[in-house]
Design an enzyme around this catalytic site. Structure first.
Site, PDB file in Angstrom:
ATOM      1  N   TRP A 155       0.832  -1.219   0.000  1.00  0.00           N
ATOM      2  CA  TRP A 155       0.000   0.000   0.000  1.00  0.00           C
ATOM      3  C   TRP A 155       0.855   1.253   0.000  1.00  0.00           C
ATOM      4  CZ3 TRP A 155      -4.389  -0.642  -2.020  1.00  0.00           C
ATOM      5  CH2 TRP A 155      -5.066  -1.856  -1.857  1.00  0.00           C
ATOM      6  N   ASP A 229      -1.213   6.538   6.294  1.00  0.00           N
ATOM      7  CA  ASP A 229      -2.361   5.740   5.859  1.00  0.00           C
ATOM      8  C   ASP A 229      -2.664   4.775   7.007  1.00  0.00           C
ATOM      9  OD1 ASP A 229      -4.087   3.894   4.801  1.00  0.00           O
ATOM     10  OD2 ASP A 229      -2.866   3.398   3.047  1.00  0.00           O
ATOM     11  N   LYS A 253     -12.486  -1.486   7.292  1.00  0.00           N
ATOM     12  CA  LYS A 253     -11.817  -2.541   8.061  1.00  0.00           C
ATOM     13  C   LYS A 253     -12.228  -2.498   9.524  1.00  0.00           C
ATOM     14  CE  LYS A 253      -8.622  -1.883   4.502  1.00  0.00           C
ATOM     15  NZ  LYS A 253      -8.620  -3.140   3.802  1.00  0.00           N
TER      16      LYS A 253
HETATM   17  N1  PMP Z   1      -4.268   1.406   2.245  1.00  0.00           N
HETATM   18  C1  PMP Z   1      -4.385   0.286   2.956  1.00  0.00           C
HETATM   19  C2  PMP Z   1      -3.472   0.081   4.121  1.00  0.00           C
HETATM   20  C3  PMP Z   1      -5.337  -0.673   2.610  1.00  0.00           C
HETATM   21  O1  PMP Z   1      -5.441  -1.797   3.314  1.00  0.00           O
HETATM   22  C4  PMP Z   1      -6.182  -0.436   1.512  1.00  0.00           C
HETATM   23  C5  PMP Z   1      -7.274  -1.396   1.104  1.00  0.00           C
HETATM   24  N2  PMP Z   1      -7.134  -2.675   1.417  1.00  0.00           N
HETATM   25  C6  PMP Z   1      -6.017   0.736   0.796  1.00  0.00           C
HETATM   26  C7  PMP Z   1      -5.059   1.648   1.188  1.00  0.00           C
HETATM   27  C8  PMP Z   1      -6.874   1.041  -0.393  1.00  0.00           C
HETATM   28  O2  PMP Z   1      -8.107   1.375   0.111  1.00  0.00           O
HETATM   29  P1  PMP Z   1      -9.398   1.596  -0.778  1.00  0.00           P
HETATM   30  O3  PMP Z   1      -9.755   0.281  -1.367  1.00  0.00           O
HETATM   31  O4  PMP Z   1     -10.379   2.105   0.215  1.00  0.00           O
HETATM   32  O5  PMP Z   1      -9.049   2.612  -1.814  1.00  0.00           O
END
Ligand code: PMP
Length: 418
Positions: A155, A229, A253
């Site tokens: 991520w 994040d 989450k």
């Molecule tokens: N950052 C993290 C740490 C994630 O776990 C996720 C999704 N699993 C995201 C960003 C992306 O999030 P989204 O699908 O809400 O765009």
């Protein structure tokens, strides 16, 4: 009307009939039927509903993830007629007094939970954390400005790649060579920040790799800020918000359904967006309009509000953290004490309390493990497609009993296959 099988047939056969207010328990299906739904465009699919006394599975999904059962039941009882308003939350004007009370309460409860200082704004946005990967540089940087990224998993890497379109980011440390199993030390021995970086970006918890920051680096630039994040560990423990310029998190989450993205931003960082910034990505627009510039994800925000209330009722984030530590300890101990039958690759000091990735020494048994667990109603244990193996996501809403059940199953599986 009682929640019997006749209720179910009522729902299936008479979907256009509106039950009287007395019969709102029609929503509470304790014995749902097996439904087979056929889609015209895609191949047919079926949804099998369990008919045990507890129809819910133990859900280890990484997100969207399990929500607290009492929150779901509250939402169920509110669904048809929210607090006597004669409407569901989905049918309300986002500018009406009912929804305003919902979003304001959600914000004030979140402020209380995280002890958010008054010089920070809380924004309820859309587009997922992925949209924030672009919004950050668009709001905090000019095209040539530096931004540093510590990349501890996929991520963080995605956030960096998106920023490349809008500013001059640099990966100052990457754990890729070690398959994202570490967090570097912050003493300067493992990475060096650029002195003029507008911000230092981290992903506080890498959902796929199960790597979590236990402490946070300080930006080298005295005018720079730390940006995190926190999608997958948001509200899982207390956080000193004042150490960050921006915290952002997708809700799906720990705190609600997908569709809501929460941004907590220090107010002096707002108002510097680039001219090309789309209006929907401009923090100033959302801040000035209290997250109501356009139609927000009303129902999702309402659900987040119910989760915040629930977390406060549990005693706040210190209590929540204790529960999360206990669950994670139980699971990691089971892995570590399996004499190598189960393995977790992540360095012990930075193992995530939320996402526990593990593999089997005999990797050929992994599919069997996942299949047998599913038979025991433990679902979504497959690791992310990019890394394989297994992953148990044990967010706030996963009860201790769910982890105990998994651990008992792991021991029993090992006894059969060791
Ligand atoms: N950052 C993290 C740490 C994630 O776990 C996720 C999704 N699993 C995201 C960003 C992306 O999030 P989204 O699908 O809400 O765009």
């Amino acid at each position: 009307m009682t929640s019997s099988s006749s209720t179910n047939s009522f729902l299936i056969r008479n979907q256009t009939q509106i039950p009287s207010s007395k019969s709102q328990s029609f929503l509470h299906l304790t014995k749902p039927p097996t439904l087979t739904l056929t889609s015209t465009k895609t191949k047919p699919f079926s949804i099998k509903c369990t008919t045990e006394s507890n129809p819910r599975v133990t859900n280890f999904a990484a997100g969207p993830a399990a929500l607290p059962e009492n929150v779901l039941l509250k939402a169920q009882s509110d669904l048809y007629n929210w607090r006597g308003s004669g409407m569901s939350v989905m049918e309300m004007s986002h500018r009406g007094k009912e929804f305003l009370s919902i979003i304001q309460k959600a914000e004030s409860d979140l402020r209380q939970l995280l002890q958010i200082p008054s010089d920070y704004s809380v924004l309820f946005l859309q587009g997922g954390a992925t949209t924030q990967f672009a919004a950050l540089p668009l709001n905090l940087c000019k095209p040539d400005d530096h931004a540093d990224y510590v990349v501890t998993g996929s991520w963080g890497d995605k956030a960096f790649k998106e920023a490349q379109k809008y500013c001059n980011p640099k990966v100052v440390w990457s754990g890729k060579a070690e398959k994202y199993t570490k967090v570097p030390s912050f003493d300067g021995s493992e990475f060096e920040q650029r002195a003029d970086a507008r911000y230092l970006h981290i992903c506080a918890n890498e959902t796929i790799h199960g790597v979590e920051f236990k402490d946070y680096p300080v930006p080298k630039n005295p005018n720079g800020v730390l940006v995190a994040d926190m999608s997958s560990n948001f509200c899982s423990k207390p956080v000193d918000v004042s150490r960050f310029g921006v915290i952002y998190a997708g809700a799906q989450k720990n705190v609600g359904p997908s569709g809501v993205t929460i941004v907590i931003i220090r107010k002096d960082l707002i108002g510097n967006s680039r001219d090309i910034t789309p209006v929907m990505l401009d923090y100033k627009i959302h801040d000035e309009n209290s997250s109501l510039y356009n139609t927000p994800p009303c129902f999702g925000i309402y659900m987040c509000g119910l989760v915040f209330e629930d977390l406060l009722a549990q005693g706040g984030l210190k209590e929540v953290e204790k529960k999360n530590q206990r669950k994670a300890e139980l699971l990691y101990n089971a892995i570590d004490e399996s004499r190598g039958f189960f393995r977790c690759p992540v360095e012990k000091s930075v193992r995530s309390l939320m996402n526990v990735p593990f593999t089997l020494e005999k990797s050929e048994l992994e599919a069997e493990f996942i299949k047998e667990a599913a038979k025991e109603n433990m679902v979504q244990l497959k690791g992310h497609r990019s890394v394989g193996g297994m992953r148990a996501s044990i967010y706030n809403a996963m009860p201790l009993a769910g982890v105990e059940k998994l651990v008992a199953f792991m021991k029993e599986f090992q006894a059969r296959h060791a």
